[in-house]
Scaffold this motif. Structure first.
Motif, PDB file in Angstrom:
ATOM      1  N   TRP A  12      -1.062  43.221  32.959  1.00 31.41           N
ATOM      2  CA  TRP A  12      -0.533  41.933  33.406  1.00 31.41           C
ATOM      3  C   TRP A  12      -0.990  40.778  32.515  1.00 31.41           C
ATOM      4  N   ARG A  13      -2.207  40.879  32.025  1.00 30.00           N
ATOM      5  CA  ARG A  13      -2.734  39.764  31.215  1.00 30.00           C
ATOM      6  C   ARG A  13      -2.020  39.621  29.881  1.00 30.00           C
ATOM      7  N   ARG A  15       1.248  39.680  29.424  1.00 29.59           N
ATOM      8  CA  ARG A  15       2.612  39.178  29.556  1.00 29.59           C
ATOM      9  C   ARG A  15       2.618  37.934  30.429  1.00 29.59           C
ATOM     10  N   SER A  16       3.764  37.298  30.533  1.00 25.63           N
ATOM     11  CA  SER A  16       3.856  36.108  31.370  1.00 25.63           C
ATOM     12  C   SER A  16       3.795  36.508  32.846  1.00 25.63           C
ATOM     13  N   GLY A  17       3.431  35.565  33.680  1.00 31.07           N
ATOM     14  CA  GLY A  17       3.322  35.835  35.106  1.00 31.07           C
ATOM     15  C   GLY A  17       1.882  36.037  35.528  1.00 31.07           C
ATOM     16  N   SER A  19      -1.847  37.356  36.278  1.00 29.36           N
ATOM     17  CA  SER A  19      -2.762  38.230  35.552  1.00 29.36           C
ATOM     18  C   SER A  19      -3.773  38.887  36.485  1.00 29.36           C
ATOM     19  N   THR A  42       5.380  31.655  45.227  1.00 32.49           N
ATOM     20  CA  THR A  42       4.897  32.205  43.967  1.00 32.49           C
ATOM     21  C   THR A  42       5.676  33.466  43.595  1.00 32.49           C
ATOM     22  N   THR A  43       5.329  34.037  42.447  1.00 31.36           N
ATOM     23  CA  THR A  43       5.928  35.318  42.042  1.00 31.36           C
ATOM     24  C   THR A  43       5.021  36.494  42.382  1.00 31.36           C
ATOM     25  N   LYS A 425      -3.378  32.894  38.079  1.00 33.88           N
ATOM     26  CA  LYS A 425      -2.498  32.269  37.086  1.00 33.88           C
ATOM     27  C   LYS A 425      -1.015  32.438  37.403  1.00 33.88           C
ATOM     28  N   ASP A 426      -0.673  32.366  38.664  1.00 37.90           N
ATOM     29  CA  ASP A 426       0.747  32.435  39.018  1.00 37.90           C
ATOM     30  C   ASP A 426       1.356  31.037  38.884  1.00 37.90           C
TER      31      ASP A 426
END
Length: 426
Positions: A12-13, A15-17, A19, A42-43, A425-426
């Motif tokens: 996850w860290r 890419r975007s979105g 982490s 949020t996502t 970090k969303d």
């Protein structure tokens, strides 16, 4: 079959979105509703976990089986309007702990029944914790024995996957966790997990899974529980220090498909939570901190009600909670030391928040309903909000938050969840 969204959390860290992800460890309906409202914009998916003592085939201390808990969560989601497709259910500390006073085979057989029930109910994040000794055994077991028992439970979970649209479960291993609910004494300093110990834990679990033909299941091991240097006791919080955790964090480079899971992150600052995620502690467990916030809000509203409507109730909420706890001391008595005055203070204000076990009591529920009924439809004075619910004062003054009892109580919990969402970090 759909893919488990947590399968690639280690990536996850890159890419975007998000982490990282918060793990909400609570069965309190208002906490879960607040978690859904905070997560909705949020996502992030919403990870909700139940412990082996809280929920099991015998009902746990909530009285719920895994299937009951799933129904309970989905009912709250329906009331809140939260998409149940975004909910991930997890089982925490799954192992023989609730039955560790029994002979080992009897305890493990009960643990097998439990993890089968979690798997069948569609819980797709399973923390395997078999580190504790059973009757006649040492308090703590060797890495190899712990791993062998964890693999045994994983085999049962794999055999009880429900299929259909329910994704295959992911697993979390490792047992170097703080005392559930926080430590009993004041904590000065913590010993972090040794990086080599973390690598050894992974290695022995891989061997144990392989011995039982669980190579595919081990490929779905996503996390390792370690002690990153965070904890809370009855009186104090040990804050995360990134500098001290760098060697442990660096060990993840030798375990490329894993992240670390951090327990007892309750009461960490927003900055510390963000640092944890940045250092690879991507799963942040929080439980007592959420119900602590709910208690803070209710006690603030309790005091406001007494200011606005003196003598309107036969008993304040706080006095009811004291009565309920004194009548059933098993959930707090052995955890709180000191004078009677000190123990009385901790019953209500300890970071360990053992008062959380008493909110489901009938008398507590009645007192809570009476409080909200008394304040229903009432705009609470800003001055009293400032006095007793100071954390919400600025939002009320700015017009972002209604000066109503239910809005203020839920906002108290949501504010804490926003710290976790920010950290991820969303």
């Amino acid at each position: 079959m759909t893919t488990n969204i947590l399968t690639d959390i280690s990536k996850w860290r890159l890419r975007s979105g998000p982490s990282g992800i918060p793990s909400v460890c609570s069965a309190h309906p208002n906490v879960l509703a607040a978690a859904m409202r905070a997560t909705a914009p949020t996502t992030l998916p919403l990870l909700i976990e139940a412990t082996c003592n809280q929920v099991n085939q015998d009902g746990g201390y909530t009285g719920m089986t895994p299937t009951d808990f799933r129904t309970f969560v989905c009912q709250i989601a329906e009331e809140v309007g939260f998409d149940t497709g975004r909910i991930i259910l997890g089982g925490d500390h799954l192992g023989p702990n609730p039955w560790k006073n029994l002979p080992v085979e009897e305890a493990l057989n009960k643990a097998e029944v439990m993890i089968a029930a979690f798997a069948q109910a569609g819980f797709t994040k399973l923390h395997l914790d078999c580190s504790m000794g059973c009757a006649g055994e040492p308090v703590a077991l060797s890495d190899m024995e712990t791993a062998a028992r964890a693999a045994r439970l994983a085999k049962v979970a794999e055999a009880n996957r429900p299929g259909g649209d329910i994704p295959a479960p992911v697993y979390v291993i490792g047992t170097e966790v703080p005392i559930p609910g926080g430590a009993m004494e004041e904590i000065k300093e913590l010993e972090l997990t040794d990086p080599q110990a973390a690598l050894t834990t992974r290695k022995v679990h891989e061997a144990a899974f392989g011995k039982l033909g669980l190579v595919d299941a081990f490929s779905r091991v996503i996390g390792l529980v370690v002690q990153p240097g965070v904890e809370f006791g009855n009186h104090n919080v040990v804050e995360y220090t990134s500098r001290k955790a760098q060697n442990l964090s660096a060990a993840l480079s030798q375990m490329p498909n894993l992240v670390f899971e951090a327990h007892s992150t309750d009461y960490q600052t927003r900055a510390s939570l963000a640092a944890l995620v940045g250092d690879g502690f991507s799963i942040l467990k929080v439980g007592p901190g959420l119900t602590f916030r709910w208690r803070e809000a209710l006690y603030g509203l309790d005091a406001i009600a007494e200011e606005m409507f003196p003598n309107a109730r036969e008993e304040t909420l706080r006095s009811v909670m004291e009565r309920v706890m004194l009548a059933a001391p098993e959930n707090w008595d052995r955890y709180y030391d000191g004078s009677e005055q000190e123990r009385a203070m901790m019953r209500h204000f300890s970071y360990s928040d053992r008062i959380r076990y008493y909110w489901p009591a009938a008398a507590a529920q009645d007192a809570e309903k009476t409080l909200f009924s008394l304040l229903d439809g009432v705009d609470l004075p800003e001055t009293l909000i400032g006095q007793y619910l100071g954390a919400q004062y600025a939002a009320v003054r700015a017009g972002r938050l209604a000066p109503r009892a239910d809005a203020l109580a839920h906002a108290a919990v949501e504010d804490l969840l926003y710290d976790y969402i920010y950290a991820c970090k969303d």
